[in-house]
Every structure is written in structure tokens, then in C-alpha cells.
Design a protein around this motif. Structure first.
Motif, PDB file in Angstrom:
ATOM      1  N   GLY A  48       4.026   4.556  16.333  1.00 21.21           N
ATOM      2  CA  GLY A  48       5.464   4.509  16.106  1.00 21.21           C
ATOM      3  C   GLY A  48       5.909   5.478  15.033  1.00 21.21           C
ATOM      4  O   GLY A  48       6.893   6.218  15.201  1.00 21.21           O
ATOM      5  N   VAL A  49       5.204   5.496  13.920  1.00 18.25           N
ATOM      6  CA  VAL A  49       5.559   6.402  12.820  1.00 18.25           C
ATOM      7  C   VAL A  49       5.405   7.862  13.252  1.00 18.25           C
ATOM      8  O   VAL A  49       6.267   8.703  12.957  1.00 18.25           O
ATOM      9  CB  VAL A  49       4.702   6.089  11.568  1.00 18.25           C
ATOM     10  N   VAL A  50       4.336   8.166  13.975  1.00 18.12           N
ATOM     11  CA  VAL A  50       4.118   9.539  14.434  1.00 18.12           C
ATOM     12  C   VAL A  50       5.216   9.963  15.410  1.00 18.12           C
ATOM     13  O   VAL A  50       5.756  11.075  15.310  1.00 18.12           O
ATOM     14  CB  VAL A  50       2.712   9.681  15.065  1.00 18.12           C
ATOM     15  N   LEU A  51       5.582   9.099  16.341  1.00 19.39           N
ATOM     16  CA  LEU A  51       6.643   9.438  17.292  1.00 19.39           C
ATOM     17  C   LEU A  51       7.977   9.646  16.586  1.00 19.39           C
ATOM     18  O   LEU A  51       8.735  10.568  16.934  1.00 19.39           O
ATOM     19  CB  LEU A  51       6.761   8.352  18.362  1.00 19.39           C
ATOM     20  N   ILE A  52       8.281   8.821  15.605  1.00 16.33           N
ATOM     21  CA  ILE A  52       9.518   9.008  14.839  1.00 16.33           C
ATOM     22  C   ILE A  52       9.467  10.335  14.074  1.00 16.33           C
ATOM     23  O   ILE A  52      10.450  11.083  14.036  1.00 16.33           O
ATOM     24  CB  ILE A  52       9.758   7.810  13.907  1.00 16.33           C
ATOM     25  N   GLY A  53       8.323  10.652  13.512  1.00 14.61           N
ATOM     26  CA  GLY A  53       8.171  11.937  12.827  1.00 14.61           C
ATOM     27  C   GLY A  53       8.376  13.114  13.764  1.00 14.61           C
ATOM     28  O   GLY A  53       9.060  14.093  13.426  1.00 14.61           O
ATOM     29  N   PHE A  54       7.796  13.029  14.968  1.00 11.20           N
ATOM     30  CA  PHE A  54       7.995  14.092  15.945  1.00 11.20           C
ATOM     31  C   PHE A  54       9.461  14.194  16.344  1.00 11.20           C
ATOM     32  O   PHE A  54      10.010  15.284  16.488  1.00 11.20           O
ATOM     33  CB  PHE A  54       7.143  13.861  17.192  1.00 11.20           C
ATOM     34  N   GLY A  55      10.101  13.045  16.541  1.00 12.20           N
ATOM     35  CA  GLY A  55      11.519  13.044  16.914  1.00 12.20           C
ATOM     36  C   GLY A  55      12.378  13.702  15.842  1.00 12.20           C
ATOM     37  O   GLY A  55      13.272  14.494  16.142  1.00 12.20           O
ATOM     38  N   ARG A  96      -5.020  -3.254  17.173  1.00 10.01           N
ATOM     39  CA  ARG A  96      -3.914  -2.896  18.076  1.00 10.01           C
ATOM     40  C   ARG A  96      -2.618  -2.740  17.295  1.00 10.01           C
ATOM     41  O   ARG A  96      -1.834  -1.827  17.556  1.00 10.01           O
ATOM     42  CB  ARG A  96      -3.754  -3.963  19.160  1.00 10.01           C
ATOM     43  N   ARG A  97      -2.382  -3.617  16.347  1.00 13.03           N
ATOM     44  CA  ARG A  97      -1.169  -3.535  15.535  1.00 13.03           C
ATOM     45  C   ARG A  97      -1.170  -2.251  14.697  1.00 13.03           C
ATOM     46  O   ARG A  97      -0.162  -1.548  14.620  1.00 13.03           O
ATOM     47  CB  ARG A  97      -1.058  -4.770  14.643  1.00 13.03           C
ATOM     48  N   ALA A  98      -2.304  -1.914  14.096  1.00  9.77           N
ATOM     49  CA  ALA A  98      -2.396  -0.695  13.283  1.00  9.77           C
ATOM     50  C   ALA A  98      -2.176   0.552  14.146  1.00  9.77           C
ATOM     51  O   ALA A  98      -1.456   1.473  13.748  1.00  9.77           O
ATOM     52  CB  ALA A  98      -3.752  -0.627  12.586  1.00  9.77           C
ATOM     53  N   ILE A  99      -2.774   0.577  15.329  1.00  6.13           N
ATOM     54  CA  ILE A  99      -2.598   1.722  16.221  1.00  6.13           C
ATOM     55  C   ILE A  99      -1.137   1.813  16.674  1.00  6.13           C
ATOM     56  O   ILE A  99      -0.554   2.902  16.706  1.00  6.13           O
ATOM     57  CB  ILE A  99      -3.558   1.632  17.429  1.00  6.13           C
ATOM     58  N   GLY A 100      -0.537   0.686  17.015  1.00 12.04           N
ATOM     59  CA  GLY A 100       0.861   0.676  17.439  1.00 12.04           C
ATOM     60  C   GLY A 100       1.799   1.154  16.352  1.00 12.04           C
ATOM     61  O   GLY A 100       2.728   1.926  16.603  1.00 12.04           O
ATOM     62  N   ARG A 101       1.579   0.700  15.128  1.00  7.61           N
ATOM     63  CA  ARG A 101       2.425   1.121  14.009  1.00  7.61           C
ATOM     64  C   ARG A 101       2.250   2.609  13.719  1.00  7.61           C
ATOM     65  O   ARG A 101       3.229   3.322  13.481  1.00  7.61           O
ATOM     66  CB  ARG A 101       2.093   0.306  12.772  1.00  7.61           C
ATOM     67  N   THR A 102       1.009   3.067  13.733  1.00  5.82           N
ATOM     68  CA  THR A 102       0.754   4.489  13.499  1.00  5.82           C
ATOM     69  C   THR A 102       1.418   5.333  14.572  1.00  5.82           C
ATOM     70  O   THR A 102       2.047   6.352  14.273  1.00  5.82           O
ATOM     71  CB  THR A 102      -0.765   4.750  13.461  1.00  5.82           C
TER      72      THR A 102
END
Length: 144
Positions: A129-136, A121-127
Motif C-alpha cells: 500500500g505504501v509503495v503504491l501510494i508513493g508511485f501514485g 500478510r499484513r506487513a506485505i499488504g501495508r508495504t
């Protein structure tokens, strides 16, 4: 309206980018090393609840309506009679969709315990987060 006003388009684009950055930051914050993940509990639901949700959601999706009314007729061979042959094509596509989604649901239901592990769950959450920041960032810096 947004095509006519460059300022309105820029404002909406930056608000959308900001929201994606916020969601990405929130996901990273919730899955930081010091955060304790709350144990997940299965939501009580009746038998077949996900199936009913999917069956109600897919036909109401406007992309599906566009696919059946706009795209599918252009892909059909010209020698097909529009009424009966298009019905057969729609039924074939529906059967393939049900088979695909049933297999997908079965796979995910079997993999559910793996996704409940705190480390996963932590790995999926972090991934996420990084993807959403990249999209932003891509939305904020994009020219289109």
C-alpha cells in the motif's frame, strides 16, 4: 496522440496516478489493525498448473519477442554465423531462464507457509500500500 496533446497526456497521467493511489489506499485499508484477514485457502489445480501457465505466458510476452529479435542480435559477437550461433544463444538463454525460474518457484513454494501467516500478510499488504501510494504521488508530481 498523447505526445501531441499536453492536456490528454495530463489527464491520462492523473488518472493513472489516481488509480495507484486508490490501490494503495485499498491495500492499507484491507490490512489496517482492526481488519481481520480471511484465512487463505489453496486453489485446487492440477499438477504442474503453474508450470503450464508460465510456459504459456512467457513466449506470448511481447518483451520476450523484442528481446530475441532486437536486443540479442546486437549483443552477439560479429563473427557468429547468424543462423546456428543465434540458435545456440537463444537456447542458452532459455535454459538459464528455466533454471532461474525453477529455483525461484522452488524457493517460494517452500516459503509459502510463511507468507500465509496473518502477521506476514499484513506487513506485505501495508508495504504494498505504501509503495503504491508513493508511485501514485511520483506519477502525479512528475514532469515527464
Amino acid at each position: 496522440m498523447f505526445a501531441a496533446s499536453g492536456t490528454a497526456y495530463l489527464v491520462v497521467k492523473l488518472l493513472g496516478a489516481g488509480y495507484l493511489l486508490f490501490l494503495g489506499g485499498q491495500a492499507l485499508w484491507q490490512h489496517r489493525p482492526a481488519a481481520r484477514l480471511a484465512p487463505t485457502t489453496a486453489r485446487p489445480s492440477g499438477a504442474g498448473h503453474p508450470w503450464r501457465t508460465g510456459l504459456g505466458c512467457n513466449p506470448l510476452n511481447p518483451k520476450i519477442a523484442v528481446s530475441y529479435t532486437g536486443l540479442l542480435p546486437t549483443l552477439a559477437p560479429p563473427e557468429l554465423s547468424r543462423a546456428t550461433d543465434m540458435t545456440v544463444l537463444v537456447l542458452c538463454r532459455a535454459a538459464l531462464t528455466v533454471a532461474w525460474l525453477a529455483g525461484y518457484a522452488l524457493l517460494l513454494s517452500r516459503a509459502g507457509p510463511v507468507f500465509q501467516r496473518p502477521r506476514v500478510r499484513r506487513a506485505i499488504g501495508r508495504t504494498t500500500g505504501v509503495v503504491l501510494i508513493g508511485f501514485g504521488l511520483a506519477v502525479a508530481t512528475g514532469t515527464g
